[in-house]
Scaffold this motif. Structure first.
Motif, short mmCIF file in Angstrom:
data_model
loop_
_atom_site.label_atom_id
_atom_site.label_comp_id
_atom_site.label_asym_id
_atom_site.label_seq_id
_atom_site.Cartn_x
_atom_site.Cartn_y
_atom_site.Cartn_z
N LEU A 141 -33.90 17.51 -1.61
CA LEU A 141 -32.77 18.05 -2.10
C LEU A 141 -31.86 16.63 -2.42
N GLY A 142 -32.15 15.52 -1.65
CA GLY A 142 -31.44 14.32 -1.77
C GLY A 142 -31.82 13.53 -0.73
N HIS A 143 -30.83 12.21 -0.64
CA HIS A 143 -30.97 11.09 0.47
C HIS A 143 -29.60 10.46 0.52
N VAL A 144 -29.48 10.03 1.74
CA VAL A 144 -28.48 9.12 1.95
C VAL A 144 -29.05 7.67 2.48
N GLU A 145 -28.71 6.79 1.45
CA GLU A 145 -28.78 5.35 1.87
C GLU A 145 -27.87 4.83 2.99
N VAL A 146 -28.63 4.23 4.23
CA VAL A 146 -27.46 3.78 5.15
C VAL A 146 -27.75 2.39 5.68
N GLU A 147 -26.70 1.73 6.20
CA GLU A 147 -26.73 0.50 6.71
C GLU A 147 -26.50 0.56 8.03
N ALA A 148 -27.09 -0.19 9.01
CA ALA A 148 -26.79 -0.42 10.54
C ALA A 148 -26.02 -1.21 11.04
N ARG A 149 -25.58 -1.05 12.27
CA ARG A 149 -24.57 -1.82 12.97
C ARG A 149 -25.01 -1.34 14.39
N LEU A 150 -25.12 -2.45 15.09
CA LEU A 150 -25.44 -2.53 16.67
C LEU A 150 -24.29 -2.63 17.43
N ASP A 151 -23.78 -1.60 18.35
CA ASP A 151 -22.89 -1.92 19.16
C ASP A 151 -23.41 -1.61 20.81
N TRP A 156 -25.04 2.43 14.94
CA TRP A 156 -24.16 2.84 14.24
C TRP A 156 -24.77 2.97 12.83
N LEU A 157 -24.84 4.19 12.09
CA LEU A 157 -25.51 4.23 10.61
C LEU A 157 -24.34 4.63 10.05
N THR A 158 -24.10 3.78 8.75
CA THR A 158 -22.98 4.21 7.74
C THR A 158 -23.64 4.55 6.44
N ALA A 159 -23.22 5.59 5.93
CA ALA A 159 -23.81 6.10 4.62
C ALA A 159 -23.03 5.15 3.62
N ARG A 160 -23.88 4.67 2.63
CA ARG A 160 -23.49 3.85 1.53
C ARG A 160 -23.58 4.34 -0.02
N ARG A 161 -24.83 5.02 -0.15
CA ARG A 161 -24.95 5.70 -1.41
C ARG A 161 -25.84 7.31 -1.15
N LEU A 162 -25.19 8.01 -1.83
CA LEU A 162 -25.95 9.38 -2.32
C LEU A 162 -26.71 9.28 -3.23
N GLY A 163 -27.70 9.85 -3.17
CA GLY A 163 -29.04 9.99 -4.14
C GLY A 163 -29.43 11.36 -4.26
N ILE A 164 -29.38 11.65 -5.75
CA ILE A 164 -30.26 13.10 -5.80
C ILE A 164 -30.96 12.84 -7.20
N GLY A 165 -32.13 12.99 -6.89
CA GLY A 165 -32.96 12.66 -8.13
C GLY A 165 -33.21 11.23 -8.41
N THR A 166 -32.95 11.04 -9.70
CA THR A 166 -32.68 9.56 -10.18
C THR A 166 -31.18 9.11 -10.27
N ARG A 167 -30.38 10.02 -9.86
CA ARG A 167 -28.88 9.57 -9.89
C ARG A 167 -28.38 8.93 -8.79
N GLY A 168 -27.38 8.19 -8.55
CA GLY A 168 -26.92 7.84 -7.28
C GLY A 168 -25.37 7.56 -7.36
N TRP A 169 -24.66 7.77 -6.16
CA TRP A 169 -23.31 7.43 -6.24
C TRP A 169 -23.00 6.72 -4.97
N ARG A 170 -22.12 5.75 -5.12
CA ARG A 170 -21.75 5.03 -4.07
C ARG A 170 -20.43 5.77 -3.41
N LEU A 171 -20.57 5.55 -1.78
CA LEU A 171 -19.65 6.45 -1.03
C LEU A 171 -18.55 5.38 -0.88
#
Length: 230
Positions: A141-151, A156-171
């Motif tokens: 269906l798609g994916h979410v690119e995440v960055e990690a931060r340790l506390d 803590w995972l923060t979503a940065r981009r949403l991808g569907i197929g070959t298209r992507g959008w910055r969150l």
């Protein structure tokens, strides 16, 4: 307390001998909580004659690959022991403070963590070093690119981009973060960072201090045992 020149030479000889015997070797170390099997790829220190005269080995760096411990496997590990020195006594004590550890876990470890914490999600780290989350029952269906931060012990995972197929959008920058509780580390290891690299999850931690007694008989047994591996 200064030691004599003979003791300083013995420290140097011991370090050089151990380095020659372990470098590039496949080794198994018996620990209280399971055998540790690994291939040593680096073992080094900038030894200084004046430092050795007072039992100072400076910083010691060791690296290993293809590590197996109990049912766990790690791609690689780096241990940097700071301020390594011998404390005179009966027996003498080897001390390092602090000790920094970095483990390279296979990307499947991240997915296993999510299957336990959030069964609806799957996680993967691509060859580009980017972590992506997908729905377990609809991975295409798609994916979410995440960055990690340790506390502390929470990742803590923060979503940065949403991808569907070959298209992507910055969150948006204010996108909420998702907490993942990490298991406690053994031997009071304090986690300091979790980062992503191509195909691996890098976990870093620090031990405030490590020490072990080194009676002469133990040193002799170590050298004899390593010599038998040749």
């Amino acid at each position: 307390v200064p030691v004599n020149s003979g003791a300083a030479a013995a420290y140097r000889t011991l370090f050089v001998t151990v380095r020659r015997l372990v470098l590039g070797r496949r080794m198994t170390v018996q620990l209280d909580d399971g055998d540790l099997t690994m291939t040593v790829t680096e073992f080094d220190s900038r030894l200084d004659t004046r430092g050795l005269a007072v039992g100072q080995l400076n910083d010691v760096t060791a690296k290993a690959a293809d590590i197996h411990w109990r049912t766990s496997r790690f791609d690689a590990a780096t241990v940097k022991a700071h301020n390594v020195h011998m404390k005179p006594g009966a027996p003498p004590v080897l001390v390092a403070a602090p000790v920094d550890v970095t483990l390279d876990l296979p990307a499947s470890a991240l997915d296993a963590l999510f299957r336990a914490a959030a069964p609806r999600l799957t996680a993967a780290v691509g060859p580009d070093g980017v972590a992506r989350l997908r729905l377990a029952n609809r991975p295409r269906l798609g994916h979410v690119e995440v960055e990690a931060r340790l506390d502390g012990t929470t990742l803590w995972l923060t979503a940065r981009r949403l991808g569907i197929g070959t298209r992507g959008w910055r969150l948006p920058a204010r996108t909420p973060s998702y907490p993942v509780r990490l298991p406690e580390m053994a031997h009071n290891l304090q986690l300091t960072a979790v980062t992503f690299a191509p195909g691996v999850v890098q976990v870093s931690g620090r031990l405030p201090e490590w020490r072990t007694e080194l009676p002469p008989k133990l040193l002799e047994d170590i050298v004899v045992h390593l010599g038998r591996l040749l």
